[in-house]
Design a protein around this motif. Sequence first.
Motif, PDB file in Angstrom:
ATOM      1  N   MET A   1       1.640  -7.552   0.811  1.00 22.49           N
ATOM      2  CA  MET A   1       0.831  -6.485   1.374  1.00 22.49           C
ATOM      3  C   MET A   1       0.673  -5.386   0.321  1.00 22.49           C
ATOM      4  SD  MET A   1       1.625  -3.963   4.588  1.00 22.49           S
ATOM      5  CE  MET A   1       0.500  -4.662   5.766  1.00 22.49           C
ATOM      6  N   LEU A   2      -0.487  -4.763   0.322  1.00 19.72           N
ATOM      7  CA  LEU A   2      -0.730  -3.590  -0.516  1.00 19.72           C
ATOM      8  C   LEU A   2      -0.759  -2.362   0.383  1.00 19.72           C
ATOM      9  CD1 LEU A   2      -1.482  -2.156  -3.176  1.00 19.72           C
ATOM     10  CD2 LEU A   2      -3.875  -2.696  -2.662  1.00 19.72           C
ATOM     11  N   ILE A   3       0.087  -1.390   0.046  1.00 23.02           N
ATOM     12  CA  ILE A   3       0.115  -0.117   0.763  1.00 23.02           C
ATOM     13  C   ILE A   3      -0.345   0.932  -0.232  1.00 23.02           C
ATOM     14  CG2 ILE A   3       1.564   1.555   1.972  1.00 23.02           C
ATOM     15  CD1 ILE A   3       3.510  -1.007   2.336  1.00 23.02           C
ATOM     16  N   VAL A   4      -1.461   1.566   0.069  1.00 23.66           N
ATOM     17  CA  VAL A   4      -2.048   2.555  -0.822  1.00 23.66           C
ATOM     18  C   VAL A   4      -1.772   3.942  -0.255  1.00 23.66           C
ATOM     19  CG1 VAL A   4      -4.171   3.375  -1.892  1.00 23.66           C
ATOM     20  CG2 VAL A   4      -3.864   0.928  -1.475  1.00 23.66           C
ATOM     21  N   LEU A   5      -1.034   4.757  -1.031  1.00 27.68           N
ATOM     22  CA  LEU A   5      -0.770   6.137  -0.636  1.00 27.68           C
ATOM     23  C   LEU A   5      -1.627   7.051  -1.492  1.00 27.68           C
ATOM     24  CD1 LEU A   5       3.135   6.287  -0.341  1.00 27.68           C
ATOM     25  CD2 LEU A   5       1.469   5.792   1.430  1.00 27.68           C
ATOM     26  N   GLY A   6      -2.452   7.860  -0.855  1.00 28.45           N
ATOM     27  CA  GLY A   6      -3.296   8.815  -1.565  1.00 28.45           C
ATOM     28  C   GLY A   6      -3.124  10.195  -0.965  1.00 28.45           C
ATOM     29  N   GLY A   7      -3.613  11.188  -1.680  1.00 29.34           N
ATOM     30  CA  GLY A   7      -3.532  12.565  -1.204  1.00 29.34           C
ATOM     31  C   GLY A   7      -3.380  13.517  -2.366  1.00 29.34           C
ATOM     32  N   LEU A   8      -3.582  14.777  -2.088  1.00 33.93           N
ATOM     33  CA  LEU A   8      -3.492  15.792  -3.135  1.00 33.93           C
ATOM     34  C   LEU A   8      -2.091  15.866  -3.732  1.00 33.93           C
ATOM     35  CD1 LEU A   8      -5.611  18.630  -1.482  1.00 33.93           C
ATOM     36  CD2 LEU A   8      -6.242  17.218  -3.465  1.00 33.93           C
ATOM     37  N   PRO A   9      -1.978  16.389  -4.950  1.00 31.68           N
ATOM     38  CA  PRO A   9      -0.658  16.583  -5.547  1.00 31.68           C
ATOM     39  C   PRO A   9       0.221  17.477  -4.670  1.00 31.68           C
ATOM     40  CG  PRO A   9      -2.356  16.814  -7.229  1.00 31.68           C
ATOM     41  CD  PRO A   9      -3.069  16.729  -5.893  1.00 31.68           C
ATOM     42  N   ALA A  10       1.511  17.206  -4.681  1.00 27.51           N
ATOM     43  CA  ALA A  10       2.546  17.996  -3.999  1.00 27.51           C
ATOM     44  C   ALA A  10       2.524  17.857  -2.476  1.00 27.51           C
ATOM     45  CB  ALA A  10       2.488  19.469  -4.404  1.00 27.51           C
ATOM     46  N   THR A  11       1.952  16.777  -1.977  1.00 27.85           N
ATOM     47  CA  THR A  11       1.992  16.531  -0.529  1.00 27.85           C
ATOM     48  C   THR A  11       3.175  15.659  -0.127  1.00 27.85           C
ATOM     49  OG1 THR A  11       0.487  14.655  -0.773  1.00 27.85           O
ATOM     50  CG2 THR A  11      -0.499  16.799  -0.194  1.00 27.85           C
ATOM     51  N   GLY A  12       3.809  14.996  -1.093  1.00 30.89           N
ATOM     52  CA  GLY A  12       4.955  14.141  -0.808  1.00 30.89           C
ATOM     53  C   GLY A  12       4.735  12.668  -1.089  1.00 30.89           C
TER      54      GLY A  12
ATOM     55  N   HIS B   1       0.852  -8.398  -9.220  1.00 28.82           N
ATOM     56  CA  HIS B   1       2.061  -8.432  -8.393  1.00 28.82           C
ATOM     57  C   HIS B   1       1.789  -9.056  -7.031  1.00 28.82           C
ATOM     58  CE1 HIS B   1       4.418  -6.346 -11.321  1.00 28.82           C
ATOM     59  NE2 HIS B   1       3.781  -5.206 -11.193  1.00 28.82           N
ATOM     60  N   LEU B   2       0.660  -8.708  -6.441  1.00 30.53           N
ATOM     61  CA  LEU B   2       0.308  -9.270  -5.132  1.00 30.53           C
ATOM     62  C   LEU B   2       0.135 -10.787  -5.220  1.00 30.53           C
ATOM     63  CD1 LEU B   2      -2.226  -6.513  -4.044  1.00 30.53           C
ATOM     64  CD2 LEU B   2       0.034  -6.927  -3.027  1.00 30.53           C
ATOM     65  N   ARG B   3      -0.475 -11.266  -6.287  1.00 32.53           N
ATOM     66  CA  ARG B   3      -0.660 -12.718  -6.463  1.00 32.53           C
ATOM     67  C   ARG B   3       0.676 -13.430  -6.645  1.00 32.53           C
ATOM     68  NH1 ARG B   3      -5.845 -14.438  -7.080  1.00 32.53           N
ATOM     69  NH2 ARG B   3      -7.408 -12.824  -7.485  1.00 32.53           N
ATOM     70  N   GLN B   4       1.692 -12.701  -7.084  1.00 30.21           N
ATOM     71  CA  GLN B   4       3.038 -13.272  -7.238  1.00 30.21           C
ATOM     72  C   GLN B   4       3.826 -13.239  -5.924  1.00 30.21           C
ATOM     73  OE1 GLN B   4       5.213 -11.551 -10.559  1.00 30.21           O
ATOM     74  NE2 GLN B   4       3.305 -11.313 -11.690  1.00 30.21           N
TER      75      GLN B   4
ATOM     76  N   ARG C   1      -8.539  -1.492  -2.436  1.00 25.64           N
ATOM     77  CA  ARG C   1      -8.842  -2.465  -1.366  1.00 25.64           C
ATOM     78  C   ARG C   1      -9.328  -3.777  -1.966  1.00 25.64           C
ATOM     79  NH1 ARG C   1     -14.002  -1.027   1.308  1.00 25.64           N
ATOM     80  NH2 ARG C   1     -14.642  -1.956  -0.654  1.00 25.64           N
ATOM     81  N   ASP C   2     -10.211  -3.695  -2.964  1.00 27.78           N
ATOM     82  CA  ASP C   2     -10.757  -4.900  -3.590  1.00 27.78           C
ATOM     83  C   ASP C   2      -9.665  -5.727  -4.264  1.00 27.78           C
ATOM     84  OD1 ASP C   2     -13.216  -4.023  -2.687  1.00 27.78           O
ATOM     85  OD2 ASP C   2     -13.916  -3.370  -4.669  1.00 27.78           O
ATOM     86  N   ALA C   3      -8.669  -5.069  -4.855  1.00 29.27           N
ATOM     87  CA  ALA C   3      -7.551  -5.798  -5.475  1.00 29.27           C
ATOM     88  C   ALA C   3      -6.804  -6.600  -4.416  1.00 29.27           C
ATOM     89  CB  ALA C   3      -6.615  -4.836  -6.193  1.00 29.27           C
ATOM     90  N   ALA C   4      -6.581  -6.004  -3.253  1.00 29.17           N
ATOM     91  CA  ALA C   4      -5.896  -6.716  -2.168  1.00 29.17           C
ATOM     92  C   ALA C   4      -6.741  -7.882  -1.669  1.00 29.17           C
ATOM     93  CB  ALA C   4      -5.583  -5.754  -1.023  1.00 29.17           C
TER      94      ALA C   4
END
Length: 165
Positions: free
Chosen positions: A1-12, A63-66, A86-89
Amino acid sequence: MLIVLGGLPATGKTTLARLLAGRTGAVHLRVDTIEQALVRSGLARHPVGPAGYVVGYALAEEHLRQGLSVVAESVNPLAVTRDAWRDAAVRAGVPYVEVEVVCSDPVEHRRRVDARSVDIPDLPLPGWEQIVEREYEPWHRERAVVDTAGRSVEESLGSLLCVLG
């Protein structure tokens, strides 16, 4: 599974990505690390532009292909960056989840910006004005949102784990 975390800097994002990867055994891909490696190599200067993201997409897909799960963490300010993860996944034939990490309290967010320290040698950290003025396109498709304002790290991780099921 690919989990993508995005957001502005300093949000955690980094804190949550590290904890999630440690808890799940996933690979943690951090675009800041990739970009700073490119700068140290002499091949780029800050701002690096799309190169760090492009390397990240390739590493994630590999890594996902592995058969490894990947937590990909970056600002993801543009729809095109989100689409590329998303396209990579999709190319790897695995599910993906997009999570926007936010800090809805501007006072707390600014305090975090002012209090944080560099954990990657020589990485320039943006100041508050740079963060609030940066280009950051709204998300136009379904994603989970984890708000870290007023929450402990453990509470925020709990919210993230609930999102992931």
